[in-house]
Design an enzyme around this catalytic site. Structure first.
Site, PDB file in Angstrom:
ATOM      1  N   LYS A 117       0.829  -1.216   0.000  1.00  0.00           N
ATOM      2  CA  LYS A 117       0.000   0.000   0.000  1.00  0.00           C
ATOM      3  C   LYS A 117       0.854   1.253   0.000  1.00  0.00           C
ATOM      4  O   LYS A 117       0.466   2.268  -0.573  1.00  0.00           O
ATOM      5  CB  LYS A 117      -0.996  -0.008   1.166  1.00  0.00           C
ATOM      6  CG  LYS A 117      -2.108  -1.027   0.944  1.00  0.00           C
ATOM      7  CD  LYS A 117      -3.383  -0.712   1.691  1.00  0.00           C
ATOM      8  CE  LYS A 117      -4.495  -1.649   1.219  1.00  0.00           C
ATOM      9  NZ  LYS A 117      -5.700  -1.601   2.005  1.00  0.00           N
ATOM     10  N   LYS A 199      -3.705  -9.637  -6.183  1.00  0.00           N
ATOM     11  CA  LYS A 199      -5.045  -9.960  -5.674  1.00  0.00           C
ATOM     12  C   LYS A 199      -6.073  -8.917  -6.151  1.00  0.00           C
ATOM     13  O   LYS A 199      -5.709  -7.766  -6.415  1.00  0.00           O
ATOM     14  CB  LYS A 199      -5.046 -10.076  -4.146  1.00  0.00           C
ATOM     15  CG  LYS A 199      -5.088  -8.774  -3.414  1.00  0.00           C
ATOM     16  CD  LYS A 199      -5.600  -8.978  -1.985  1.00  0.00           C
ATOM     17  CE  LYS A 199      -5.709  -7.616  -1.327  1.00  0.00           C
ATOM     18  NZ  LYS A 199      -6.727  -7.476  -0.341  1.00  0.00           N
ATOM     19  N   LYS A 202     -10.833  -3.840  -4.062  1.00  0.00           N
ATOM     20  CA  LYS A 202     -11.929  -2.914  -4.351  1.00  0.00           C
ATOM     21  C   LYS A 202     -11.445  -1.517  -4.685  1.00  0.00           C
ATOM     22  O   LYS A 202     -12.144  -0.741  -5.320  1.00  0.00           O
ATOM     23  CB  LYS A 202     -12.948  -2.886  -3.208  1.00  0.00           C
ATOM     24  CG  LYS A 202     -12.377  -2.474  -1.858  1.00  0.00           C
ATOM     25  CD  LYS A 202     -13.474  -2.349  -0.834  1.00  0.00           C
ATOM     26  CE  LYS A 202     -13.331  -3.274   0.349  1.00  0.00           C
ATOM     27  NZ  LYS A 202     -12.106  -3.138   1.145  1.00  0.00           N
TER      28      LYS A 202
HETATM   29  N1  AQP Z   1      -8.895 -10.806  -3.530  1.00  0.00           N
HETATM   30  C1  AQP Z   1      -9.297 -11.350  -2.390  1.00  0.00           C
HETATM   31  N2  AQP Z   1      -9.447 -12.685  -2.281  1.00  0.00           N
HETATM   32  C2  AQP Z   1      -9.882 -13.254  -1.119  1.00  0.00           C
HETATM   33  N3  AQP Z   1     -10.191 -12.524  -0.022  1.00  0.00           N
HETATM   34  C3  AQP Z   1     -10.059 -11.189  -0.095  1.00  0.00           C
HETATM   35  N4  AQP Z   1     -10.273 -10.198   0.791  1.00  0.00           N
HETATM   36  C4  AQP Z   1      -9.985  -9.004   0.232  1.00  0.00           C
HETATM   37  N5  AQP Z   1      -9.580  -9.181  -1.032  1.00  0.00           N
HETATM   38  C5  AQP Z   1      -9.601 -10.527  -1.259  1.00  0.00           C
HETATM   39  C6  AQP Z   1     -10.767 -10.411   2.146  1.00  0.00           C
HETATM   40  O1  AQP Z   1     -11.873  -9.547   2.358  1.00  0.00           O
HETATM   41  C7  AQP Z   1     -11.911  -9.160   3.729  1.00  0.00           C
HETATM   42  C8  AQP Z   1     -12.119  -7.694   3.843  1.00  0.00           C
HETATM   43  O2  AQP Z   1     -11.011  -7.027   3.310  1.00  0.00           O
HETATM   44  P1  AQP Z   1     -10.743  -5.517   3.688  1.00  0.00           P
HETATM   45  O3  AQP Z   1     -11.785  -4.671   3.107  1.00  0.00           O
HETATM   46  O4  AQP Z   1     -10.613  -5.417   5.162  1.00  0.00           O
HETATM   47  O5  AQP Z   1      -9.320  -5.168   3.152  1.00  0.00           O
HETATM   48  P2  AQP Z   1      -8.424  -5.708   2.012  1.00  0.00           P
HETATM   49  O6  AQP Z   1      -7.950  -7.096   2.288  1.00  0.00           O
HETATM   50  O7  AQP Z   1      -7.349  -4.690   1.821  1.00  0.00           O
HETATM   51  O8  AQP Z   1      -9.431  -5.757   0.782  1.00  0.00           O
HETATM   52  P3  AQP Z   1      -9.357  -4.971  -0.570  1.00  0.00           P
HETATM   53  O9  AQP Z   1     -10.553  -5.320  -1.366  1.00  0.00           O
HETATM   54  O10 AQP Z   1      -8.022  -5.203  -1.214  1.00  0.00           O
HETATM   55  O11 AQP Z   1      -9.497  -3.470  -0.079  1.00  0.00           O
HETATM   56  P4  AQP Z   1      -8.622  -2.211  -0.436  1.00  0.00           P
HETATM   57  O12 AQP Z   1      -8.600  -2.149  -1.927  1.00  0.00           O
HETATM   58  O13 AQP Z   1      -9.324  -1.077   0.199  1.00  0.00           O
HETATM   59  O14 AQP Z   1      -7.267  -2.454   0.155  1.00  0.00           O
HETATM   60  C9  AQP Z   1     -10.581  -9.620   4.360  1.00  0.00           C
HETATM   61  O15 AQP Z   1     -10.839 -10.775   5.120  1.00  0.00           O
HETATM   62  C10 AQP Z   1      -9.732  -9.974   3.176  1.00  0.00           C
HETATM   63  O16 AQP Z   1      -8.844 -11.033   3.465  1.00  0.00           O
END
Ligand code: AQP
Length: 336
Positions: A117, A199, A202
């Site tokens: 990040k 991965k 969002k």
């Molecule tokens: N690509 C993924 N595959 C499987 N699990 C995923 N999670 C996120 N992306 C994937 C799981 O979703 C839960 C919530 O995630 P989060 O919103 O707390 O943060 P994150 O992991 O940083 O998710 P994003 O979508 O990548 O958000 P941004 O873009 O804001 O950083 C967690 O349990 C995560 O493991």
């Protein structure tokens, strides 16, 4: 009289940092729903985590409400679980401070998410991004959590929560339950549709890289059609070909079919046919979620009532833990 054995506690959260994706759903929220009948479940909208990356305030507020609605539309039942917004339970920030004094700089420096990040947000490498895992440890440890359903990307953060808990328990006396991650094989890691070695996220600036749970059927099909694969045109699971392997994994999650069944079904057929089938199956799966979401998202009073009840229930547990922690570290008792 027989006493009922205490159920294990589950805690999990997602950030309202964008529209939740099928990665968030398959990696986490789907499991939340599966677990809610068997465990004491506490689920939260992690708005405090979201501000580690710049957010537009009005949008963050709206997304917090919408994320609540999405959880419920996905099947999370507010009658069965504690459902709340993180910033409405200040104990998270309070415990986070104490835990940050029990976390080493070197440990945080090794976190992959921080490295990723901060590389993506070079203009805003703030201290919150660095201490994110400490706040996440506070989220988990406040509730004496046994299991944390997360995607594989979050395993390292559960590991550091255990390290912090262990250190605190040995420095003072047993206080925190040692949490364990709960990761299912299928949803483990959903990859980007545009850069399948990364991965799905969002907050990816390219909307073609992810499927939001609220995308229309047309957009879903268009995004799968444009998904990056390779020139072999062979629907065969192969880790050296991450694009097609991700699509096979997704199709398996949407339909319940095994990899062997999928390979047989698409033997001798091109990627065009397969991508269309994946898109259709995804849209079918999301149909029900989207219909339910539309029914509740504008009912602000209903959603705010859930938030209120949730934050009250969460606070009751969280402040008990916090009081114990404050006493153990030697803080002077609160005035009566
Ligand atoms: N690509 C993924 N595959 C499987 N699990 C995923 N999670 C996120 N992306 C994937 C799981 O979703 C839960 C919530 O995630 P989060 O919103 O707390 O943060 P994150 O992991 O940083 O998710 P994003 O979508 O990548 O958000 P941004 O873009 O804001 O950083 C967690 O349990 C995560 O493991």
């Amino acid at each position: 009289m027989e006493t009922e054995a205490k159920k294990q506690t589950i805690f999990s959260a997602a950030q309202p940092s964008g529209n939740l994706t099928i990665g968030n759903y398959l990696g986490a929220i789907k499991n939340w729903v599966d677990l809610q009948d068997k465990f004491d479940c506490i689920y939260c909208v992690a708005d405090m985590h979201a501000i580690t990356v710049k957010q537009e305030p009005a949008l963050l507020r709206r997304r917090t409400l919408e994320t609540m609605a999405i959880y419920i539309a996905c099947g999370v039942d507010p009658e069965k679980v504690v459902l709340f917004v993180q910033s409405q339970v200040p104990a998270h920030a309070e415990l986070s401070w104490v835990l940050s004094c029990n976390t080493m700089f070197g440990e945080l420096s090794r976190m992959t998410q921080f490295k990723d990040k901060s590389a993506k947000n070079t203009g805003n490498v703030n201290a919150g991004l660095f201490t994110y895992p400490v706040l996440m440890a506070a989220d988990i440890l406040l509730y004496n959590t046994d299991l944390v359903p997360v995607g594989a990307d979050q395993k390292q953060h559960i590991e550091i929560a255990r390290t912090i808990a262990q250190r605190f328990n040995s420095a003072y006396s047993p206080t925190f339950t040692m949490p364990r991650e709960y990761v299912t094989k299928e949803g483990t890691k959903i990859m980007s549709l545009q850069e399948p070695e990364k991965k799905m996220s969002k907050s990816d600036p390219n909307p073609l890289a992810y499927i939001s749970l609220l995308d229309s059927r047309d957009d879903i099909i268009k995004k799968f059609k444009k998904a990056v694969t390779d020139c072999e045109a062979l629907v065969k699971y192969d880790e050296a070909r991450p694009g097609i392997t991700n699509l096979i994994n997704l199709y398996s999650c949407f339909t319940g079919k095994t990899v062997a069944e999928i390979e047989r079904e698409f033997d001798g057929r091109g990627y065009g046919d397969f991508k269309l089938a994946v898109g259709e199956a995804c849209a079918d799966m999301l149909d029900g979620v989207q219909n339910r979401y539309k029914e509740i998202v504008d009912d602000k009073a209903y959603l705010e009532d859930i938030m209120k009840k949730g934050s009250e229930a969460a606070s009751r547990i969280a402040y008990k833990t916090l009081a114990k922690v404050y006493r153990k570290v030697g803080f002077y008792p609160q005035p009566r």
